[in-house]
Motif scaffolding. Sequence first.
Motif, PDB file in Angstrom:
ATOM      1  N   ILE A 299      25.014 -19.891  -6.310  1.00  0.00           N
ATOM      2  CA  ILE A 299      25.269 -20.047  -4.880  1.00  0.00           C
ATOM      3  C   ILE A 299      26.693 -19.617  -4.549  1.00  0.00           C
ATOM      4  CG2 ILE A 299      25.343 -21.691  -2.952  1.00  0.00           C
ATOM      5  CD1 ILE A 299      23.419 -23.460  -4.578  1.00  0.00           C
ATOM      6  N   LEU A 300      26.837 -18.815  -3.502  1.00  0.00           N
ATOM      7  CA  LEU A 300      28.140 -18.459  -2.947  1.00  0.00           C
ATOM      8  C   LEU A 300      28.274 -19.148  -1.601  1.00  0.00           C
ATOM      9  CD1 LEU A 300      30.754 -16.721  -3.007  1.00  0.00           C
ATOM     10  CD2 LEU A 300      29.470 -14.978  -1.738  1.00  0.00           C
ATOM     11  N   ILE A 301      29.319 -19.957  -1.449  1.00  0.00           N
ATOM     12  CA  ILE A 301      29.548 -20.670  -0.195  1.00  0.00           C
ATOM     13  C   ILE A 301      30.748 -20.040   0.482  1.00  0.00           C
ATOM     14  CG2 ILE A 301      30.004 -22.917   0.853  1.00  0.00           C
ATOM     15  CD1 ILE A 301      28.759 -24.134  -1.714  1.00  0.00           C
ATOM     16  N   THR A 302      30.559 -19.553   1.713  1.00  0.00           N
ATOM     17  CA  THR A 302      31.586 -18.732   2.335  1.00  0.00           C
ATOM     18  C   THR A 302      31.598 -18.879   3.849  1.00  0.00           C
ATOM     19  OG1 THR A 302      32.355 -16.426   2.595  1.00  0.00           O
ATOM     20  CG2 THR A 302      29.990 -16.779   2.404  1.00  0.00           C
ATOM     21  N   THR A 303      32.695 -18.474   4.444  1.00  0.00           N
ATOM     22  CA  THR A 303      32.762 -18.310   5.894  1.00  0.00           C
ATOM     23  C   THR A 303      32.282 -16.890   6.195  1.00  0.00           C
ATOM     24  OG1 THR A 303      35.071 -17.617   5.680  1.00  0.00           O
ATOM     25  CG2 THR A 303      34.662 -19.948   6.128  1.00  0.00           C
ATOM     26  N   ASP A 304      32.500 -16.423   7.417  1.00  0.00           N
ATOM     27  CA  ASP A 304      32.018 -15.092   7.794  1.00  0.00           C
ATOM     28  C   ASP A 304      32.744 -13.956   7.096  1.00  0.00           C
ATOM     29  OD1 ASP A 304      29.915 -15.767   9.485  1.00  0.00           O
ATOM     30  OD2 ASP A 304      31.260 -16.125  11.171  1.00  0.00           O
ATOM     31  N   VAL A 305      33.691 -14.280   6.214  1.00  0.00           N
ATOM     32  CA  VAL A 305      34.399 -13.239   5.481  1.00  0.00           C
ATOM     33  C   VAL A 305      33.434 -12.403   4.641  1.00  0.00           C
ATOM     34  CG1 VAL A 305      34.911 -14.620   3.422  1.00  0.00           C
ATOM     35  CG2 VAL A 305      36.452 -12.786   4.086  1.00  0.00           C
ATOM     36  N   ALA A 306      32.271 -12.968   4.263  1.00  0.00           N
ATOM     37  CA  ALA A 306      31.295 -12.240   3.438  1.00  0.00           C
ATOM     38  C   ALA A 306      30.048 -11.853   4.215  1.00  0.00           C
ATOM     39  CB  ALA A 306      30.899 -13.084   2.230  1.00  0.00           C
ATOM     40  N   SER A 307      30.103 -11.940   5.558  1.00  0.00           N
ATOM     41  CA  SER A 307      28.894 -11.630   6.325  1.00  0.00           C
ATOM     42  C   SER A 307      28.638 -10.135   6.418  1.00  0.00           C
ATOM     43  CB  SER A 307      28.987 -12.222   7.738  1.00  0.00           C
ATOM     44  OG  SER A 307      30.017 -11.611   8.480  1.00  0.00           O
ATOM     45  N   ARG A 308      29.653  -9.323   6.112  1.00  0.00           N
ATOM     46  CA  ARG A 308      29.475  -7.872   6.118  1.00  0.00           C
ATOM     47  C   ARG A 308      30.024  -7.297   4.820  1.00  0.00           C
ATOM     48  NH1 ARG A 308      30.218  -5.682  12.204  1.00  0.00           N
ATOM     49  NH2 ARG A 308      29.971  -7.622  13.315  1.00  0.00           N
ATOM     50  N   GLY A 309      29.375  -6.250   4.377  1.00  0.00           N
ATOM     51  CA  GLY A 309      29.893  -5.527   3.224  1.00  0.00           C
ATOM     52  C   GLY A 309      29.489  -6.055   1.870  1.00  0.00           C
ATOM     53  N   LEU A 310      28.761  -7.167   1.809  1.00  0.00           N
ATOM     54  CA  LEU A 310      28.335  -7.724   0.530  1.00  0.00           C
ATOM     55  C   LEU A 310      26.899  -7.285   0.256  1.00  0.00           C
ATOM     56  CD1 LEU A 310      29.127  -9.561  -1.824  1.00  0.00           C
ATOM     57  CD2 LEU A 310      28.193 -11.479  -0.548  1.00  0.00           C
ATOM     58  N   ASP A 311      26.721  -6.478  -0.767  1.00  0.00           N
ATOM     59  CA  ASP A 311      25.404  -5.916  -1.070  1.00  0.00           C
ATOM     60  C   ASP A 311      25.011  -6.295  -2.496  1.00  0.00           C
ATOM     61  OD1 ASP A 311      23.071  -4.528  -1.108  1.00  0.00           O
ATOM     62  OD2 ASP A 311      23.943  -2.536  -0.906  1.00  0.00           O
ATOM     63  N   ILE A 312      24.264  -7.388  -2.632  1.00  0.00           N
ATOM     64  CA  ILE A 312      23.826  -7.871  -3.944  1.00  0.00           C
ATOM     65  C   ILE A 312      22.315  -8.019  -3.920  1.00  0.00           C
ATOM     66  CG2 ILE A 312      24.001  -9.754  -5.620  1.00  0.00           C
ATOM     67  CD1 ILE A 312      26.795 -10.326  -4.503  1.00  0.00           C
ATOM     68  N   ALA A 313      21.638  -7.258  -4.751  1.00  0.00           N
ATOM     69  CA  ALA A 313      20.175  -7.204  -4.712  1.00  0.00           C
ATOM     70  C   ALA A 313      19.529  -8.534  -5.035  1.00  0.00           C
ATOM     71  CB  ALA A 313      19.675  -6.125  -5.671  1.00  0.00           C
ATOM     72  N   ARG A 314      20.210  -9.387  -5.817  1.00  0.00           N
ATOM     73  CA  ARG A 314      19.595 -10.640  -6.256  1.00  0.00           C
ATOM     74  C   ARG A 314      19.645 -11.751  -5.213  1.00  0.00           C
ATOM     75  NH1 ARG A 314      22.235  -8.922 -10.945  1.00  0.00           N
ATOM     76  NH2 ARG A 314      24.077 -10.157 -10.381  1.00  0.00           N
ATOM     77  N   VAL A 315      20.320 -11.530  -4.090  1.00  0.00           N
ATOM     78  CA  VAL A 315      20.397 -12.564  -3.054  1.00  0.00           C
ATOM     79  C   VAL A 315      19.054 -12.647  -2.343  1.00  0.00           C
ATOM     80  CG1 VAL A 315      21.504 -13.301  -0.916  1.00  0.00           C
ATOM     81  CG2 VAL A 315      22.877 -12.287  -2.738  1.00  0.00           C
ATOM     82  N   SER A 316      18.318 -13.715  -2.631  1.00  0.00           N
ATOM     83  CA  SER A 316      16.980 -13.869  -2.051  1.00  0.00           C
ATOM     84  C   SER A 316      16.981 -14.789  -0.840  1.00  0.00           C
ATOM     85  CB  SER A 316      16.015 -14.426  -3.107  1.00  0.00           C
ATOM     86  OG  SER A 316      16.489 -15.684  -3.594  1.00  0.00           O
ATOM     87  N   HIS A 317      18.028 -15.622  -0.704  1.00  0.00           N
ATOM     88  CA  HIS A 317      18.066 -16.594   0.385  1.00  0.00           C
ATOM     89  C   HIS A 317      19.461 -16.655   1.019  1.00  0.00           C
ATOM     90  CE1 HIS A 317      14.424 -17.879  -1.648  1.00  0.00           C
ATOM     91  NE2 HIS A 317      14.165 -18.758  -0.679  1.00  0.00           N
ATOM     92  N   VAL A 318      19.460 -16.877   2.322  1.00  0.00           N
ATOM     93  CA  VAL A 318      20.684 -17.160   3.072  1.00  0.00           C
ATOM     94  C   VAL A 318      20.454 -18.455   3.842  1.00  0.00           C
ATOM     95  CG1 VAL A 318      22.091 -16.470   5.059  1.00  0.00           C
ATOM     96  CG2 VAL A 318      21.504 -14.787   3.300  1.00  0.00           C
ATOM     97  N   VAL A 319      21.448 -19.345   3.824  1.00  0.00           N
ATOM     98  CA  VAL A 319      21.366 -20.586   4.589  1.00  0.00           C
ATOM     99  C   VAL A 319      22.576 -20.670   5.511  1.00  0.00           C
ATOM    100  CG1 VAL A 319      21.344 -23.104   4.525  1.00  0.00           C
ATOM    101  CG2 VAL A 319      20.082 -21.804   2.784  1.00  0.00           C
ATOM    102  N   ASN A 320      22.329 -20.839   6.801  1.00  0.00           N
ATOM    103  CA  ASN A 320      23.397 -21.079   7.766  1.00  0.00           C
ATOM    104  C   ASN A 320      23.572 -22.591   7.901  1.00  0.00           C
ATOM    105  OD1 ASN A 320      24.028 -18.337   8.686  1.00  0.00           O
ATOM    106  ND2 ASN A 320      21.941 -18.338   9.472  1.00  0.00           N
ATOM    107  N   PHE A 321      24.544 -23.141   7.190  1.00  0.00           N
ATOM    108  CA  PHE A 321      24.809 -24.574   7.315  1.00  0.00           C
ATOM    109  C   PHE A 321      25.304 -24.867   8.734  1.00  0.00           C
ATOM    110  CE2 PHE A 321      27.130 -28.551   6.582  1.00  0.00           C
ATOM    111  CZ  PHE A 321      26.215 -29.240   5.797  1.00  0.00           C
ATOM    112  N   ASP A 322      26.066 -23.925   9.287  1.00  0.00           N
ATOM    113  CA  ASP A 322      26.488 -23.959  10.696  1.00  0.00           C
ATOM    114  C   ASP A 322      26.147 -22.605  11.304  1.00  0.00           C
ATOM    115  OD1 ASP A 322      28.076 -26.524  10.507  1.00  0.00           O
ATOM    116  OD2 ASP A 322      29.217 -25.280   9.103  1.00  0.00           O
ATOM    117  N   LEU A 323      25.682 -22.594  12.538  1.00  0.00           N
ATOM    118  CA  LEU A 323      25.411 -21.328  13.207  1.00  0.00           C
ATOM    119  C   LEU A 323      26.728 -20.660  13.607  1.00  0.00           C
ATOM    120  CD1 LEU A 323      22.353 -21.968  15.572  1.00  0.00           C
ATOM    121  CD2 LEU A 323      22.409 -20.677  13.444  1.00  0.00           C
TER     122      LEU A 323
END
Length: 442
Positions: A299-323
């Motif tokens: 699990i990678l826990i991040t702010t919007d700093v990783a919302s663009r430009g991160l391309d990892i094929a193994r990421v199967s799920h995204v969870v928005n803890f906050d919108l």
Amino acid sequence: MHFSELALDRRLLATVAHLGFNQATEIQQQAIPAAMTGRDLLASSRTGSGKTLAYLLPAMQRLLKNKALSKRDPRVLVLAPTRELAKQVYGQLRLVVANTPYHSELILGGEDFNQQSKALAKDPHLVVATPGRLVDHLEHGHFYLHGLEMLILDEADRMLDLGFAKELNAIHKAADHRKRQTLMFSATLDHAQVNEFGAKLLQSPTRIRIDAEAQIHADIHHRFLFADHLDHKEALLKALLEKQDFSQLILFTATRSDTERLSSLVQQWGYSSLALSGELNQSGRNQIMQAFSAGKAQILITTDVASRGLDIARVSHVVNFDLPKHAEEYVHRVGRTGRAGAKGDAFSLVGPKDWVNYKKLEGFLDQTLAFEAIPGLEAEFKGFAIKANKPKPASKKGKPAAGKARAASKGKKVKKKFAFKLTEVGDAPMTIKRKPKAEPEE
């Protein structure tokens, strides 16, 4: 359409085949031929659509087929808004130039300035950079752009939103000659500043619009869950991690402090995790991104700093803890999964503090979003009601006056309007938490 139908150099076709790509995506089908004509280009395409190759391949085609304008100046310059996106672009560029005589450099802020000046002194043919650091080198005279043949702006809207207009103007001025070709890619063409800035940089551009920024990715299953408070959100998160079969997951939070707190929490639950935020220096951010890309954490826990430009094929799920506060950022967040034709799942936890952002998102996407619930963790919160406006007095002839209308309505129930439809969705019936109050009698 196969890449072989795009009239690319055989060396580029061999590279594309080696990378495992056969069919060109829609943005590649339209942008590559358009860019190969030599005309300027203004294009929009959603994240994960293959736009990086859509501009790298015609850039390499130009270098292979055309004589250089200068022996020393870079021939191609790619600008990206964030270090993460620039590194992703550079990673693909290195693969593309592998079978060619050309070499490239990556210029980022937060890294050794002197080492970068030495790299630029070696006269790279292609440069990928963030705008701020590149302008620093221009001002120090470490390189020049008089012979630049192609200027490429990736996520131009993001660069302008981040306040890079001054730097982009400086770069444009340094490479302002009639033989320069400019390609501008943006998440949307409905961005006023992008169109205004494009008018300065582009000469009679070809415009390509593949899909709207607000279009929901068809390969991602979007699911929303109501939450009553912070403890309830944490309980929902734990249940999701237990119930979902995920390979890697990115958890987005609103604040930097929450990244560390939630990282410690999920580690207590038995999951390996990493926390990423803008507070870290560039070296620390690089180490975390590399570790997650290498699969060293679930699990990678991040702010919007990783919302663009991160391309990892193994990421199967995204969870928005906050919108996110900005609705368009939701599209970029969830776009970290469901990439390159893979399926993905995106969960969003919506509490009372998220409701305003949820309504913005619903309006931005222009569709009704479905809510689900986890059995045993149903929320009492079901959204806030919108207050009904009282009817205006009738002014047209033949209609009852305002006073008579109020008198006629005595004893009658007045319907209230609410922010969502009363429909059953999944396990969570969307019922109203508070009953509307009746109109007071006069």
